[in-house]
Write a protein that holds these residues in place. Sequence first.
Motif, PDB file in Angstrom:
ATOM      1  N   GLY A   1      44.129  46.404  42.803  1.00 35.01           N
ATOM      2  CA  GLY A   1      42.545  46.300  42.313  1.00 35.01           C
ATOM      3  C   GLY A   1      42.123  47.134  41.468  1.00 35.01           C
TER       4      GLY A   1
ATOM      5  N   ILE B   1      42.390  40.009  41.111  1.00 34.04           N
ATOM      6  CA  ILE B   1      42.322  41.421  41.699  1.00 34.04           C
ATOM      7  C   ILE B   1      42.955  41.204  42.985  1.00 34.04           C
ATOM      8  CG2 ILE B   1      40.911  42.841  42.973  1.00 34.04           C
ATOM      9  CD1 ILE B   1      38.815  42.504  40.834  1.00 34.04           C
TER      10      ILE B   1
ATOM     11  N   GLU C   1      32.163  41.799  32.365  1.00 31.07           N
ATOM     12  CA  GLU C   1      32.320  42.172  33.945  1.00 31.07           C
ATOM     13  C   GLU C   1      33.804  42.860  34.105  1.00 31.07           C
ATOM     14  OE1 GLU C   1      31.837  41.937  38.001  1.00 31.07           O
ATOM     15  OE2 GLU C   1      30.435  41.537  36.264  1.00 31.07           O
ATOM     16  N   ILE C   2      34.660  42.613  33.260  1.00 32.00           N
ATOM     17  CA  ILE C   2      36.014  43.157  33.457  1.00 32.00           C
ATOM     18  C   ILE C   2      35.838  44.730  33.085  1.00 32.00           C
ATOM     19  CG2 ILE C   2      38.052  43.383  32.322  1.00 32.00           C
ATOM     20  CD1 ILE C   2      38.341  40.402  32.070  1.00 32.00           C
TER      21      ILE C   2
ATOM     22  N   GLU D   1      33.050  46.444  33.240  1.00 28.83           N
ATOM     23  CA  GLU D   1      32.306  46.870  34.417  1.00 28.83           C
ATOM     24  C   GLU D   1      33.111  47.169  35.729  1.00 28.83           C
ATOM     25  OE1 GLU D   1      28.374  46.047  37.238  1.00 28.83           O
ATOM     26  OE2 GLU D   1      28.288  45.694  35.004  1.00 28.83           O
ATOM     27  N   ARG D   2      33.764  46.393  35.954  1.00 32.42           N
ATOM     28  CA  ARG D   2      34.686  46.290  37.318  1.00 32.42           C
ATOM     29  C   ARG D   2      35.557  47.108  37.317  1.00 32.42           C
ATOM     30  NH1 ARG D   2      35.634  41.084  40.815  1.00 32.42           N
ATOM     31  NH2 ARG D   2      33.440  39.977  40.306  1.00 32.42           N
ATOM     32  N   PHE D   3      36.493  47.421  35.983  1.00 26.33           N
ATOM     33  CA  PHE D   3      37.640  48.331  35.948  1.00 26.33           C
ATOM     34  C   PHE D   3      37.263  49.732  35.023  1.00 26.33           C
ATOM     35  CE2 PHE D   3      39.393  43.980  36.338  1.00 26.33           C
ATOM     36  CZ  PHE D   3      39.944  44.219  37.478  1.00 26.33           C
ATOM     37  N   GLN D   4      35.891  49.847  34.784  1.00 28.15           N
ATOM     38  CA  GLN D   4      35.660  50.879  34.083  1.00 28.15           C
ATOM     39  C   GLN D   4      36.382  51.073  32.884  1.00 28.15           C
ATOM     40  OE1 GLN D   4      32.499  52.834  35.132  1.00 28.15           O
ATOM     41  NE2 GLN D   4      32.644  50.928  36.087  1.00 28.15           N
TER      42      GLN D   4
ATOM     43  N   ILE E   1      38.337  36.560  38.083  1.00 26.84           N
ATOM     44  CA  ILE E   1      38.516  37.924  38.246  1.00 26.84           C
ATOM     45  C   ILE E   1      38.965  38.092  39.722  1.00 26.84           C
ATOM     46  CG2 ILE E   1      37.509  40.065  37.876  1.00 26.84           C
ATOM     47  CD1 ILE E   1      35.817  38.945  35.761  1.00 26.84           C
ATOM     48  N   ASP E   2      38.127  37.686  40.658  1.00 26.45           N
ATOM     49  CA  ASP E   2      38.553  37.968  41.941  1.00 26.45           C
ATOM     50  C   ASP E   2      39.938  37.640  42.248  1.00 26.45           C
ATOM     51  OD1 ASP E   2      35.951  39.134  42.556  1.00 26.45           O
ATOM     52  OD2 ASP E   2      35.275  37.160  43.083  1.00 26.45           O
TER      53      ASP E   2
END
Length: 129
Positions: free
Chosen positions: A109, A35, A89-90, A92-95, A31-32
Amino acid sequence: MSFFNNIFGSNEETNSSSKINWNQLDDLKVIDEAIALSYEKPVILFKHSTRCSISRFALKQFENEYNFSKEQMEPFFLDLLNHRNISNEIAERFQVAHQSPQLIVVKDGVAIFSSTHSDIEADVLNKFV
């Protein structure tokens, strides 16, 4: 059964027949990487359930329509059944609320587009290149 396999695909997923050179989202560190790449070019995340005929159909249609080079866009593939933690996680990170199948476009990002189910179309990606 081969008629249905031709339409919906078999239960065993193989991306070897795909014309898309998918990056596999099989580790949270990827994921990092996705991004970081999104600052150079748009990144797509395709979330797929390997046991769902709707998801298989959406994936096959998307792969048939996709016509972008690696220079234009970077594609990532997530097998939801094997990596639900990455899907969470995707989200959460990208809402972006979890769906399956789901296509998410990431640029600089940030998730700038999301579609699900029958709304997944490769043509829509033209506006992000």
